[in-house]
Design a protein around this motif. Structure first.
Motif, short mmCIF file in Angstrom:
data_model
loop_
_atom_site.label_atom_id
_atom_site.label_comp_id
_atom_site.label_asym_id
_atom_site.label_seq_id
_atom_site.Cartn_x
_atom_site.Cartn_y
_atom_site.Cartn_z
N GLU A 268 9.66 -44.03 -8.24
CA GLU A 268 9.62 -45.21 -9.11
C GLU A 268 8.95 -44.88 -10.44
OE1 GLU A 268 7.61 -48.35 -7.07
OE2 GLU A 268 9.11 -48.44 -5.46
N ILE A 269 7.96 -44.01 -10.40
CA ILE A 269 7.21 -43.67 -11.61
C ILE A 269 7.97 -42.68 -12.49
CG2 ILE A 269 5.11 -42.54 -12.47
CD1 ILE A 269 3.68 -43.64 -9.95
N SER B 193 12.04 -43.51 -17.63
CA SER B 193 11.08 -43.72 -16.54
C SER B 193 9.77 -44.29 -17.08
CB SER B 193 10.82 -42.41 -15.79
OG SER B 193 10.08 -41.52 -16.60
N ILE B 194 8.98 -44.82 -16.19
CA ILE B 194 7.69 -45.43 -16.56
C ILE B 194 6.75 -44.39 -17.18
CG2 ILE B 194 5.66 -46.59 -15.62
CD1 ILE B 194 7.49 -47.63 -13.37
N ALA B 195 6.86 -43.13 -16.74
CA ALA B 195 5.90 -42.10 -17.13
C ALA B 195 6.10 -41.55 -18.54
CB ALA B 195 5.97 -40.94 -16.14
N SER C 259 14.74 -46.28 -13.07
CA SER C 259 15.17 -47.22 -12.03
C SER C 259 15.84 -48.44 -12.61
CB SER C 259 13.98 -47.65 -11.18
OG SER C 259 12.91 -48.10 -11.99
N LEU D 70 -1.34 -43.89 -15.53
CA LEU D 70 -0.44 -44.13 -14.40
C LEU D 70 -1.23 -44.39 -13.13
CD1 LEU D 70 2.29 -41.41 -14.89
CD2 LEU D 70 2.42 -43.82 -15.45
N GLN E 160 3.42 -41.62 -21.40
CA GLN E 160 2.20 -42.16 -20.81
C GLN E 160 1.25 -41.00 -20.48
OE1 GLN E 160 1.50 -45.48 -20.36
NE2 GLN E 160 3.40 -45.81 -21.48
#
Length: 127
Positions: A122-123, A62-64, A127, A72, A67
């Motif tokens: 999404e975060i 995931s993007i997170a 995905s 974010l 991070q």
């Protein structure tokens, strides 16, 4: 309470008498009266009722992952409340990092819940 057992019986008797007197006078329990005093302002209660807790687990890819909270871009009107990492609860700050398996708890406006869940998914999910 007093460091000795000699006063246990007198303290118990006084506590029991105080309980009976308070009940016979119809007094509300102290914590309930404090809660009513805190929630007396209907605006604050109404704003709590229009919120909903949402939870996501940070998944691998995931993007997170790795991070910080500050890096974010969270949806508007969305508040990050806590991060559960294993058995530990973390109150997040801007420099708190997300790791795979973290359970993220957020408060979101109820009327924007679908939009917020979509953006948060999404975060925090792959995905």
């Amino acid at each position: 309470m007093c460091g000795t057992l000699k006063l246990l019986l007198p303290i118990a008797i006084v506590s029991f008498i105080a309980y009976i007197v308070a009940n016979s006078l119809g007094n509300e329990p102290i914590y309930e009266s404090l809660l009513h005093r805190l929630t007396k302002n209907k605006n604050s209660v109404q704003s709590i009722e229009n919120k909903e807790l949402v939870s996501f687990v940070v998944s691998l890819g995931s993007i997170a992952v790795n991070q910080t909270v500050a890096s974010l871009t969270l949806p508007p009107r969305c508040l990050l409340v806590s991060i559960m990492r294993g058995k530990n609860e973390i109150i997040p700050h801007g420099d708190t990092q997300f790791y795979v398996g973290d359970q993220v708890v957020m408060i979101v406006d109820r009327y924007r819940i679908d939009e917020a869940k979509e953006k948060l998914a999404e975060i925090f999910t792959f995905s």
